[in-house]
Design an enzyme around this catalytic site. Sequence first.
Site: not given
Ligand code: FAD
Length: 690
Positions: A450, A643, A688, A690
């Site tokens: 966001s 949010c 908003d 997630w």
């Molecule tokens: P990822 O690697 O994608 O992991 C995310 C989660 O998936 C983990 O915590 C775990 O629960 C699960 N996971 C992943 N791998 C495994 C595995 N091997 N086994 C089991 N479980 C697993 N985030 C913010 O910090 N700030 C924002 O403003 C924000 N805005 C968003 C707005 C929208 C519309 C949406 C959809 C999401 C938003 N998010 C926000 C969340 C963000 O998009 C990400 O999901 C978040 O930052 C995690 O991403 P990552 O790639 O670091 O983690």
Amino acid sequence: AELDTLDLVVLAAILLGTVAYFTKGKLWGVTKDPYASSLANASGAKAGKTRNIVEKMEEQGKNCIIFYGSQTGTAEDYASRLAKEGKSRFGLETMVADLEEYDFENLDTIPDDKVVFFVLATYGEGEPTDNAVDFYEFITSEDVNFTEGNEPALGNLNYVAFGLGNNTYEHYNSMVRNVDKALQKLGAHRIGDAGEGDDGAGTMEEDFLAWKEPMWKALAERLNLEEREAVYEPVFSIVEREGLTKESPEVYLGEPNKMHLDGTAKGPFNAHNPYIAPITQSYELFSVKDRNCLHMDIDISGTNLNYQTGDHIAVWPTNPGAEVDRFLDILGLTEKRHAVVSVKALEPTAKVPFPTPTTYDAIVRYHMEICAPVSRQFLAQLAAFAPDAESKAEMTKLGAEKEYFHEKISVHHLNIARVLDIVGKGQKWNNIPFSAFIEGITKLQPRYYSISSSSLEHPKKISITAVVESTQLPGRDDPFRGVATNYLLALKQKQNGDPEPCPFGLSYEITGPRNKYDGIHVPVHVRHSNFKLPSDPSKPIICIGPGTGVAPMRGFIRERIQQAKNGENVGKTLLFFGCRKSTEDFMYKDEWEEAKQVLGDNFELITAFSREGPKKVYVQHRLKERAVEINQLLEQKAYFYVCGDAANMAREVNNVLGQIISEQRGIPEAKAEEIVKNMRSSNQYQEDVW
Ligand code: FAD
């Protein structure tokens, strides 16, 4: 390089003018290189490609179409898995299709010896995914018109339906429910139940697995299909290109499309074509050592990218080197990691999810979700390629037993390479065809954030506020780490020359393919959202934004500061913010003081620190304490924004608001809930989450 028969067939098909587009916005070009694919056309123009699904089925000899409506790739993935299973178990001639790429007026002409699947994710507030909008409007419209004029219109249509939803949202699985209802109304025949997967309960995969068995049974009965022993047939051929090296200019090393490869990237920047944006500054928002929250400013000047306050920015991550290494190693591909390969679909309707020729390293690093949760079905499938009988038995057991799988794999957040390593006790799994991974692993997805800046204040600067995912789990010596947020952390550490970069961060290839991201750049695109301030700034607003939920609220408040500075009459602005401790994770503390200075009594910050008092206090408790004022503001048509965490907070806030309205207005709770619902549908209440 040698031409095999298939290459010749493909070439001939192209030369004959049969347009064969294999990927979204990507075509197999008629180039001198028979293996080369190009993503030259990133804007997605698809000249000459048929939008007629019936024609396409006939042309390709298909009897089973699997449409998907997908936002984050899961629905698309499930569609591919169903296609594969339908083919290998029942001999169906399956084809996966993006809803966006077809018209639907002739659905009524699909004969009844064929079947159409709909795998539909519900997005946000019960909305269709971007690629399903037109289909959804068409099929649910009151006066839907088909070409043949049959009665009932879809009396010939056999269909199968599965939905992907999240029960923490009010409109749970509304896409599949509404589409199913519409199809029923039009006289179509559903086979099996309309399945519903629940991401909110974390049971998506298991719901899918439990739904599909009886569905296949019903389908086999309806279409007189005979089940056969499933043998693995690769969907893609991987051809090593001996004449090319990773230095060859036509080889993709992670560039997302042809323009990026050629160094001529230009807009429109979108989900097929990211902008490699400079990060102008990045800093830490928390004041504790063990948790990180990043603020990043991204410069979009010099592009035609634009955004509005409340929109989302998508970050295209790359995988951490340590996991790329682990993956290549367990497959015995370390030596060959830089070998150049072309990947071709062995069946013309399948899509190669990345541009080629490329290298194993680039595929794994830039295009595959190798760190993601593992699918139980995928493990069962890989059992056939186990290095020994013991590993084979273990993989079969993991694939078959839900509880066992949960306890051995899910709770430790193991990714595929870690599973193979543990199950095979370190032996290499070099019998698995690489195609199985292209089929079985989701393509690496952009992550959304966001936007936390105001477009009025900074039209060409986008801010991100992201908490870094890092969790110590039992039974693992290293913490589980999120892909994108640790990539951003690595960028921040590099930019600031942090003395002790995290060891995991060190292994990201942060200068990108051919060093194209050097100088601290990150690939991004913008997604417009409906989370918007009232057009009249004098309207009061109530913002509930605990944790990183504060991101868009910061954007809103900065916008209102700017409006006030421009001499506009800005209404009351309440911000409810919550975190653990005022001394640890109180983000943007100084900025709220600036808001106070500019907006005066019209701005108020209400904090909830959950770990400071004897009892946990959250934003919803503070909201309740302010019941009188909240109700008054709502009566003045205040806009209400929430949010952050969808699972708990957003739901609690919704309930508390109902209670406030009920108590303050002396009406029954059911009536108050009705009012909250109406606030949502009139956009007075916006989420908003997630
Ligand atoms: P990822 O690697 O994608 O992991 C995310 C989660 O998936 C983990 O915590 C775990 O629960 C699960 N996971 C992943 N791998 C495994 C595995 N091997 N086994 C089991 N479980 C697993 N985030 C913010 O910090 N700030 C924002 O403003 C924000 N805005 C968003 C707005 C929208 C519309 C949406 C959809 C999401 C938003 N998010 C926000 C969340 C963000 O998009 C990400 O999901 C978040 O930052 C995690 O991403 P990552 O790639 O670091 O983690």
